[in-house]
Design an enzyme around this catalytic site. Structure first.
Site, PDB file in Angstrom:
ATOM      1  N   GLU A 370       6.293  -2.549  -6.080  1.00  0.00           N
ATOM      2  CA  GLU A 370       5.426  -1.487  -5.527  1.00  0.00           C
ATOM      3  C   GLU A 370       5.171  -1.818  -4.043  1.00  0.00           C
ATOM      4  OE1 GLU A 370       5.916   0.429  -8.203  1.00  0.00           O
ATOM      5  OE2 GLU A 370       5.277  -1.248  -9.477  1.00  0.00           O
ATOM      6  N   THR A 371       5.255  -0.775  -3.263  1.00  0.00           N
ATOM      7  CA  THR A 371       5.299  -0.949  -1.823  1.00  0.00           C
ATOM      8  C   THR A 371       4.800   0.326  -1.166  1.00  0.00           C
ATOM      9  OG1 THR A 371       7.241  -2.359  -2.108  1.00  0.00           O
ATOM     10  CG2 THR A 371       6.908  -1.483   0.086  1.00  0.00           C
ATOM     11  N   ILE A 372       4.431   0.240   0.123  1.00  0.00           N
ATOM     12  CA  ILE A 372       4.227   1.468   0.892  1.00  0.00           C
ATOM     13  C   ILE A 372       5.184   1.452   2.083  1.00  0.00           C
ATOM     14  CG2 ILE A 372       1.832   1.761   0.221  1.00  0.00           C
ATOM     15  CD1 ILE A 372       2.556   0.741   3.796  1.00  0.00           C
ATOM     16  N   SER A 389       3.873  -4.639   1.465  1.00  0.00           N
ATOM     17  CA  SER A 389       3.849  -4.699   0.013  1.00  0.00           C
ATOM     18  C   SER A 389       3.091  -5.897  -0.528  1.00  0.00           C
ATOM     19  CB  SER A 389       5.297  -4.767  -0.503  1.00  0.00           C
ATOM     20  OG  SER A 389       5.353  -4.926  -1.899  1.00  0.00           O
ATOM     21  N   MET A 452      10.736   3.167  -0.261  1.00  0.00           N
ATOM     22  CA  MET A 452      10.169   2.011  -0.950  1.00  0.00           C
ATOM     23  C   MET A 452      10.601   1.977  -2.412  1.00  0.00           C
ATOM     24  SD  MET A 452       6.313   3.602  -1.237  1.00  0.00           S
ATOM     25  CE  MET A 452       6.435   4.714   0.157  1.00  0.00           C
TER      26      MET A 452
END
Length: 561
Positions: A370-372, A389, A452
């Site tokens: 999970e990341t932005i 992240s 992402m």
């Protein structure tokens, strides 16, 4: 009868005009591109996009806006990022007319070795808890970017995030969903105090506050990077980790430094696609594109079995190299130039069987989630491609008391196998999944973009490029188009590929293509939630305007002025 005949002719005429040999028949854009003259921001959270625009409108530049948006995302989207994680960025500087790359990833504790895991009969690094924690590099990354390119004071840049932390914001439906999936992390001390009011994660529309994070951001704003990596904050982080049986120390935090690196590129049919070199996986996108350039992708047609098959096989080849060679270059001699060379791509292309999915592949022999993701651009032409992240969702679950954030679990990606490029060593940066990207054409900025989502990222980058270059999509269509995601290749932790893996496809790929792929030996499935999150800004030099695009699968917003 005449009306029916005319209707048939119009339908056939429309099909002929729009099919482009069936290139984009399955693509439906969710909206048109956003177009603006003076500045643009695209993030996965509308309130954060508005914060970036406010910074730009008040005289800040793209760097100021990117940092401000990232700080807000750490508060509003804690399932993907925060100051307990790492950061990478590519910046187009209009003054020097060149790209700059920043690697702000942290290193492993100097007192942690593979011997610890062997003595405790552990064959892999746990996904949560204190053992996968590496130094969080985000805050140092902010200050490196700010020192080199920023214009506003950090107190002003971080003020919006601090305000929202203290006064609250309404949680979106998507973020509420992901936060609730992480509620089991309440087993770790302090996690519930920060994120779970009355023992529950926030629901859609509920006002969420995090005053502890606001206080930490205020310390960072007034005391600088030292306010995070030294003094009370650093001592609190280190003490909590050690109290829980971990190894990260105050010295590990104080000695951390980001690194400015040269972005690397390949030319794909006249467009220079830029990524950062390892310890990230960006060059996998370049390897995929180099292989695909040896095929007439446009004539295959978007969504065709031929295109999907060749793309999947190219991905497998690139990911076998990824599993073996991508690691911290301070500890390894990684021949990046050879890996992303056209000559090597031709060699790898010859391994693709046009009629059969590969079930076993080896990394090439070398001559030597999970990341932005967010992107910003300003009136002077500066463009920022930034990704940040915690790694797995809300990170390790380890929440230092009174600070308001979770520490990343990026160290899980180390291998424990002797001789592996990515084997755990003291003070080493782990293999990283998060990658920003950029495209130039004829030496000028063309597009800042990212997608992402763990191992989906290089696959997504390559698909976005081909959607634009080969299939003629605009940047919103390129992100909305149905995506391909293959899983099952070997992992950087040492796990080997033993079968053809799983080929996941979004709705919009027709059944005939799916059936043909299955006949070639692909194991195909429909699946939601594994296709990443995309943002992009394109520069139109002719009209001197920015085009913005955002991810329709998330809460994203692209906006300009």
């Amino acid at each position: 009868m005449y009306k029916i005949f005319v209707s048939i002719i119009l339908v056939l005429w429309s099909y002929a005009l729009n099919s482009q040999d069936r290139v984009t028949e399955n693509v439906r854009a969710t909206r048109s591109e956003v177009i603006a003259q003076n500045g643009m921001a695209a993030t996965s959270q509308p309130l954060c996009t508005q914060v970036a625009l406010d910074i730009l409108k008040s005289g800040g530049n793209a760097i100021d806006a990117a940092i401000a948006a990232n700080a807000c995302l750490g508060l509003m989207e804690p399932t993907g990022n925060g100051i307990g994680g790492d950061l990478f960025a590519i910046v187009w500087d209009p003054q020097t007319e060149k790209l700059y790359g920043l690697n702000a990833s942290g290193r492993s504790p100097k007192k942690l070795t593979v011997d610890y895991f062997r003595e405790n009969k552990m064959t892999s690094i746990p996904s949560h808890g204190v053992l996968p924690i590496s130094v969080p590099g985000c805050v140092d990354g902010w200050f490196e970017l700010h020192q080199k390119f920023g214009s506003k004071e950090m107190t002003e840049i971080l003020a919006p995030a601090i305000w929202y932390a203290e006064n609250g914001f309404p949680v979106s439906e998507l973020i509420s969903y992901y936060m609730n999936r992480s509620s089991w992390l309440a087993k770790f001390p302090n996690f519930e105090d920060v994120f779970m009011k009355d023992g529950k994660m926030p629901q859609k529309g509920e006002i969420f506050k995090n005053p502890a994070l606001g206080n930490t951001l205020q310390i960072i704003a007034t005391e600088g990077r030292e306010g995070f990596y030294e003094g009370k904050v650093a001592q609190t982080i280190a003490k909590h980790i050690q109290d829980e049986g971990g190894f990260l120390t105050v010295e590990d935090l104080a000695s951390h430094e980001s690194e400015w690196v040269e972005p690397v590129s390949t030319n794909y049919r006249g467009y220079d696609v830029w990524e950062l070199p390892p310890n990230g996986q960006g060059i996998a996108a370049l390897q995929i594109l180099n292989i695909m350039e040896n095929f007439d992708v446009a004539s295959m047609g978007f969504g065709s079995s031929e295109y999907i098959h060749h793309f999947t096989e190219a991905k497998k080849l690139a990911f076998e190299d990824r599993a073996k060679y991508y690691a911290d270059p301070d500890f390894n001699d990684i021949p990046v130039d050879w890996l992303i060379s056209k000559k090597y791509a031709i060699e790898r292309t010859q391994l693709i069987d046009p009629d059969r999915a590969a079930s076993k592949l080896n990394a090439g022999k070398l001559e030597t989630g999970e990341t932005i993701y967010l992107t910003t651009a300003d009136k002077n032409g500066m463009m920022v491609s930034l990704i940040q992240s915690n790694y797995r969702g809300m990170g390790s679950g380890i929440t230092p008391p009174g600070l308001g954030f979770v520490l990343q679990d990026r160290g899980e990606l180390f291998a424990l196998e002797d001789g592996h490029y990515n084997v755990l060593e003291p003070g080493k940066r782990p293999f990283h999944t998060i990658i920003p990207a950029f495209i130039t054409k004829d030496g000028k900025p063309f597009m800042s973009f990212g997608l992402m989502g763990g191992a989906m990222q290089p696959q997504g980058h390559a698909q976005i490029v081909m959607n634009i270059v080969d299939f003629g999509m605009n940047i919103q269509e390129a992100g909305d188009a149905p995506r391909i995601s293959h899983s099952g290749s070997s992992e950087p932790t040492g796990e080997q590929m033993t079968d053809s893996g799983w080929l996941s496809l979004e709705s919009g790929i027709d059944y005939q293509a799916i059936r043909a792929l299955m006949e070639k030996g692909h194991r195909v499935r429909y699946s939601n939630g594994i296709y990443g999150g995309y943002q992009a800004i394109k520069w139109d030099a002719e009209n001197k305007v920015y085009f913005g695009a955002t991810e329709s699968r998330k809460d994203g917003q692209a906006a300009g002025f």
